[in-house]
Write a protein that holds these residues in place. Structure first.
Motif, mmCIF file in Angstrom:
data_model
loop_
_atom_site.group_PDB
_atom_site.id
_atom_site.type_symbol
_atom_site.label_atom_id
_atom_site.label_comp_id
_atom_site.label_asym_id
_atom_site.label_seq_id
_atom_site.Cartn_x
_atom_site.Cartn_y
_atom_site.Cartn_z
ATOM 1 N N ASP A 811 0.842 -1.217 0.000
ATOM 2 C CA ASP A 811 0.000 0.000 0.000
ATOM 3 C C ASP A 811 0.868 1.254 0.000
ATOM 4 O O ASP A 811 0.944 1.975 0.995
ATOM 5 N N VAL A 813 0.390 4.042 -1.533
ATOM 6 C CA VAL A 813 -0.413 5.268 -1.483
ATOM 7 C C VAL A 813 -0.744 5.624 -0.036
ATOM 8 O O VAL A 813 -0.559 6.768 0.413
ATOM 9 N N ASP A 848 5.877 5.155 -12.333
ATOM 10 C CA ASP A 848 5.073 3.988 -11.967
ATOM 11 C C ASP A 848 3.852 3.887 -12.877
ATOM 12 O O ASP A 848 3.277 4.906 -13.313
ATOM 13 N N GLU A 849 3.461 2.632 -13.156
ATOM 14 C CA GLU A 849 2.323 2.433 -14.054
ATOM 15 C C GLU A 849 1.002 2.840 -13.423
ATOM 16 O O GLU A 849 0.040 3.137 -14.121
ATOM 17 N N ARG A 850 0.921 2.833 -12.095
ATOM 18 C CA ARG A 850 -0.310 3.157 -11.384
ATOM 19 C C ARG A 850 -0.436 4.679 -11.249
ATOM 20 O O ARG A 850 0.442 5.328 -10.683
ATOM 21 N N ALA A 851 -1.542 5.221 -11.756
ATOM 22 C CA ALA A 851 -1.737 6.679 -11.744
ATOM 23 C C ALA A 851 -1.772 7.221 -10.327
ATOM 24 O O ALA A 851 -1.224 8.292 -10.050
ATOM 25 N N LYS A 852 -2.445 6.518 -9.401
ATOM 26 C CA LYS A 852 -2.562 7.014 -8.032
ATOM 27 C C LYS A 852 -1.206 7.072 -7.350
ATOM 28 O O LYS A 852 -0.924 7.986 -6.569
ATOM 29 N N VAL A 853 -0.344 6.088 -7.645
ATOM 30 C CA VAL A 853 1.009 6.095 -7.079
ATOM 31 C C VAL A 853 1.789 7.289 -7.627
ATOM 32 O O VAL A 853 2.495 7.986 -6.872
ATOM 33 N N ARG A 854 1.691 7.512 -8.941
ATOM 34 C CA ARG A 854 2.383 8.669 -9.526
ATOM 35 C C ARG A 854 1.901 9.964 -8.902
ATOM 36 O O ARG A 854 2.695 10.848 -8.556
ATOM 37 N N CYS A 895 -3.632 11.055 -16.792
ATOM 38 C CA CYS A 895 -4.467 11.230 -15.597
ATOM 39 C C CYS A 895 -4.487 12.709 -15.190
ATOM 40 O O CYS A 895 -3.422 13.274 -14.890
#
Length: 1008
Positions: A811, A813, A848-854, A895
């Motif tokens: 996790d 985020v 990172d591929e995950r938008a929320k992580v970026r 995003c």
């Protein structure tokens, strides 16, 4: 008008009674008229007439013969003979003026002893003419028989004039009858010069008879107004040049008629004045009269005509004031000259002023006015005459000055201050360009204030105000000078402030002279110094604060620094006059003082003249706007607060809540605290102020940004501590939010002691409001109040960092959110060496591929470099520089949340690195769109990093392998622009591998 029967006193009432009174007259007048040639004539009379060649058929152009004819008829004892000969006389041709005058003379002489017979015959003539005129179609060709009657009206008018002249002592009972017949013939006859001349001659004869009759003042005449109206009609049709004495005669006849009872009504008198003044003043100048008047045979001298006409007008004015010697009458007469005093033509102004001077001189020398009258319009008339002191015509200057002196002399006489007359007489002679000019103007201004009533003085001021925008610069400039002197004079009355400012506001759009505008500004400032509160209240009430012209008055009040402070203070006080909900309905909103003050503060934020004053009052305005916004949210006035385009706020009127929010933004933007504004803009924190549920969060973020950028922390903290003691909950809420966040400022204890903070927070714990209690508790638990918590928080952060560095943490985020909270709690204490490790790891998560992580990684990176502490700035600058190119590319991230966070962190990096054009960069990040904005951001970035182009290129090359097409395209565009504009600088740094990568990208990569 219809013919009315003459009244009995002693005239007969009707032709029927006339026949009954005289035996042998039973036949109708019409039958007698048709049979006059067969009527019996006394042989001796007939022989005498033939001997003297006085037969009516042969009497043309023989004035003496008409005279003798009339004398004979007068002495004739036979009424029937008189009737027959008069009938014959009236059957003559009326075409020639000598014929008409002769007939009228004979009729007038006969009326001396045979008035009833003459009257009855003229009555019959009038009815006959009327019937014959009615029988003729307007389209038919006139016959000889009808042409014979064309001039009958003129002859009849002359007859009535001669009757009035010859019956003398018997005239009074017949005046109304004669006048009514004159009016009838003038109104119904052909409107030509012959008729007008005949009517005027008859009116002159009638007026002379009444003037010579001593008993005329005991009678009340009913037909005088109708006569005057006919005379005015003649005057209105006079040509605009002088060839005859007609104007003079008409005016003098009106003078004579106005002396009769009853006096002319004010309405008719006003009509007389307007017509007579227009007829005389509108004449061309004397030079033009001499050269432009048509040349006629036996025409009188033009200057003689002109002087006599002017003299007749002066007699009319003097006659009116003699009838009613009062100040009210003086003002009534002067009121009708106002149009001519304001005329654009010099000769018209000159004539008007000369007439006024002669009138006032006559009043002072010959009359004693009633003492009780103090008409307010006198001030207006004094003002008009005063403004002519700088007229281009020297004669107008001198006469206008004397006029003001004479009017003030009348004022002194009414007040019994005769000794002041001598002082004024000394001021009547001085040159306008002399050194005494301003000094004597000042003394006159003092005299106006001292001796005129409040109402008169107010009218004088308003007259000056209304002439500020005059097309005549000299007049407008003098009005401005006098107005400035009056406003600078100590003791300016409060009750005059409102009318002066209202008049000034209405006149502002008409004032185009820069010097006059500057003088008005000084006058407004002087007025504001004397009556600051009244001026602020009046200006607030004049119109909506966004009105263009009202801003000029506010600017004038800012020319004095101390006055501008008082103005802002009063606006702050008005802002806090918050009414209950029931008064906030739409129909009341426009009139609420608090909302007007709010709108005014918003406008003044963008007014350069108030920049220093706003900075001085920054803390008070900030707290006032925050509490006002909370109040408006409580009242539910949030319509349209977010329904707008931020870069087009002038497209429509702003609602109260929106105005307050824009004023809050403008307070930071206009005072060069743009970093605070930008911080909230790019984190979308301004939107939090639009809802009651998120309002406290918005205040918290605002205070946090202020603390970090050291934005007026000392002053705002002091205001917040005061607000916490207020009885209003909204003040407590705003105050505690600010205090709690300011505890993260490193200098807070330099401004206020720990004890004061502790006492204030402890007091907040006892508040009735839950939010205040919770925020107070949070403040008491801050690291600044408990420094021992710093070590504990840092150790906790170290544990989190170890977990964060694990390659497959589940996790990231949630962990980054906790770390961000800990960063905020540590605040000014900083996170030490951990900041560099955290930032370095976050930088790797940008791809990172995950938008929320970026999104979270980019945002937390900005917080880390923000809270890293001064000791580690240099290390953090290296990481910030490494992040700039990735952040630039992530502005094009698919995003939207990631793109927004990238803009925010990019700006924080620019601020840390101290790039040039940081404010401009923020503008493009916040509002820029399209390739133009992207190119500007590129330029700001490159020009602020001279010599580092190869590093930017290396960072950009890494993104050519990005799986996101938008990021890869952004990298391609960046590299292309860098190569195009800075190729020569890059040639020294490009390696063989870099060139190979670029070639592969050119042939196989995506196009920008």
């Amino acid at each position: 008008m219809a013919l009315v029967s003459p009244r009995k006193d002693p005239p007969p009432q009707s032709t029927g009674r006339l026949n009954a009174h005289c035996p042998g007259r039973s036949k109708s007048w019409s039958l007698l008229w048709e049979k006059q040639k067969e009527s019996h004539r006394d042989a001796s009379v007939k022989k005498l007439l033939e001997f003297l060649s006085l037969d009516p058929k042969e009497a043309a152009d023989k004035a003496i013969l008409f005279h003798l004819y009339g004398l004979i008829l007068r002495e004739c004892t036979s009424e029937e003979q008189v009737q027959c000969h008069l009938a014959s006389l009236l059957e003559l041709s009326h075409q020639h003026s000598s014929q008409r005058e002769g007939i009228a003379l004979a009729v007038g002489l006969a009326s001396t002893k045979h008035l009833q017979e003459v009257w009855a015959l003229l009555e019959h003539l009038g009815r006959t003419k009327f019937l014959r005129s009615a029988a003729v179609s307007p389209d038919s060709q006139p016959s000889d028989n009808h042409l014979r009657w064309k001039w009958v009206s003129s002859t009849s008018l002359l007859c009535y004039g001669q009757i009035a002249k010859h019956i003398k002592k018997d005239i009074l009972p017949w005046v109304d009858n004669i006048a009514s017949r004159m009016v009838y013939y003038y109104s119904c006859g052909p409107c030509d010069e012959i008729l007008k001349s005949s009517f005027l001659s008859a009116a002159i004869l009638l007026t002379r008879s009444l003037r010579d009759e001593h008993g005329a003042q005991r009678y009340k005449f009913t037909q005088i107004p109708e006569l005057v109206q006919c005379l005015l009609g003649i005057l209105q049709k006079e040509p605009n040049f002088l060839t005859t004495f007609s104007r003079q005669k008409v005016i003098l006849v009106i003078v004579g008629l106005s002396n009769l009872r009853p006096r002319l009504t004010p309405l008719l008198k006003s009509q007389v004045l307007k017509t007579c003044l227009h007829s005389v003043y509108k004449l061309p100048s004397t030079e033009a009269l001499k050269s432009g008047s048509p040349s006629l045979e036996r025409a009188p001298d033009i200057m003689v005509l002109y002087k006599k006409t002017i003299r007749a007008l002066d007699l009319l004015l003097q006659n009116f004031i003699a009838e009613n010697p009062s100040m009210d009458e003086v003002c009534f007469l002067l009121q009708h000259t106002e149009h001519w005093l304001n005329s654009d033509k010099s000769h018209e102004r000159c004539r008007a002023v000369q007439s006024i001077f002669l009138l006032l001189q006559y009043v002072v020398d010959s009359l004693k006015l009633a003492e009780e009258a103090v008409p307010s319009i006198l001030g207006h008339q004094i003002g008009l005459l005063t403004l002519l002191w700088r007229d281009k015509d020297e004669s107008t200057q001198q006469h206008s000055h004397h006029c003001v002196f004479l009017l003030m002399q009348l004022v002194f006489q009414q007040k019994g201050k005769l000794e002041e007359t001598s002082q004024w007489s000394k001021m009547t002679h001085f040159e306008i360009k002399s050194r005494e000019w301003e000094e004597k103007l000042y003394h006159m201004v003092k005299a106006f204030k001292k001796d005129l009533t409040v109402a008169q003085h107010t009218q004088l001021i308003l007259t000056l105000v209304h002439n500020l925008g005059s097309g005549n610069y000299l007049r407008g400039d003098l009005a401005a000078q006098l107005l400035l002197m009056m406003c600078e004079e100590p003791g300016f009355r409060k009750e005059q402030v409102a009318e002066l400012l209202q008049g000034l506001f209405q006149e502002l759009p008409n004032i185009h002279s820069r010097s006059i505008q500057q003088t008005i500004s000084k006058a407004t400032m002087a007025l504001g110094i004397q009556h600051t509160q009244e001026v602020v209240e009046v200006v607030l009430s004049l119109c909506h604060p966004s009105e263009r012209w009202i801003l000029l008055l506010w600017k004038a009040l800012a020319t004095n620094y101390h006055l501008s402070r008082d103005v802002i203070t009063l606006l702050y006080i008005k802002l806090k006059l918050r009414p209950p909900r029931k008064l906030l309905q739409s129909k009341y909103q426009a009139h609420l003082v608090s909302l007007m003050a709010l709108g005014t503060i918003y406008e003044l934020l963008y007014t350069p003249e108030y920049r220093n004053t706003v900075r001085w009052a920054f803390a008070g305005i900030l707290l006032g706007l925050l509490t006002e916004l909370y109040y408006l949210l409580e009242m539910g006035l949030v319509q349209g607060i977010f329904d707008y385009q931020e870069d087009n706020i002038a497209s429509k009127p702003l609602g109260p809540c929106r105005t307050c929010l824009e004023a809050l933004k403008g307070l930071f933007w206009t005072n060069q605290y743009w970093e605070v504004f930008a911080d909230l803009k790019l984190t979308q924190a301004w939107e939090l102020f639009g809802k009651m549920e998120t309002f406290t969060r918005g205040v918290t973020l605002l205070a946090r940004a202020m603390a970090h950028y050291n934005c007026e922390v000392k002053a705002v903290l002091g205001q917040a501590l005061i607000s916490l003691k207020s009885t209003e909950e909204r003040d407590n809420i705003v105050g505690i939010c600010i205090i709690t966040e300011f505890l993260n400022s490193p200098d807070v204890f330099q401004y206020v002691s720990r004890k004061v903070i502790d006492n204030s927070l402890s007091m907040g714990l006892s508040s009735r409001n839950r939010t205040v209690r919770a925020m107070s508790l949070q403040g008491l638990g801050s690291t600044l109040m408990h420094p021992n918590k710093v070590t504990l928080l840092r150790s906790k952060l170290m544990e989190l960092l170890d977990n964060f560095l694990q390659p497959e943490f589940k996790d990231p985020v949630g962990l980054m959110e906790i770390m961000g909270h800990l960063l905020h709690c540590l605040g000014v204490q900083g996170i030490g060496t951990l900041s560099f490790k955290i930032a370095q790891h976050l930088l790797s998560l940008f791809t990172d591929e995950r938008a929320k992580v970026r999104e979270c990684a980019i945002f937390l990176f900005g917080d880390v470099i923000h809270y890293g502490g001064k000791k580690f700035h240099q290390s953090l600058k290296i990481l910030a520089f490494q992040a700039t190119v990735p952040l630039l590319f992530h502005m094009a991230d698919p995003c939207p949340e990631v793109a927004m966070k990238a803009k925010f962190t990019f700006l924080r990096c620019a601020i840390l690195l101290k790039w040039e054009f940081r404010k401009e960069l923020f503008g493009k990040l916040a509002w820029g769109q399209g390739l133009g904005a992207a190119n500007d951001i590129f330029v700001y970035m490159i020009e602020s990093n001279f010599g580092n182009y190869q590093q930017f290129l290396s960072q950009a090359l890494m993104y050519l392998d990005s799986p996101h097409k938008a990021l890869k395209g952004a990298a391609m565009r960046f590299i292309g622009a860098l190569l195009q504009d800075y190729f020569s600088d890059l040639c020294f740094y490009l390696t063989k591998d870099d060139v190979i990568i670029l070639k592969n990208c050119e042939f196989g990569g995506p196009q920008p």
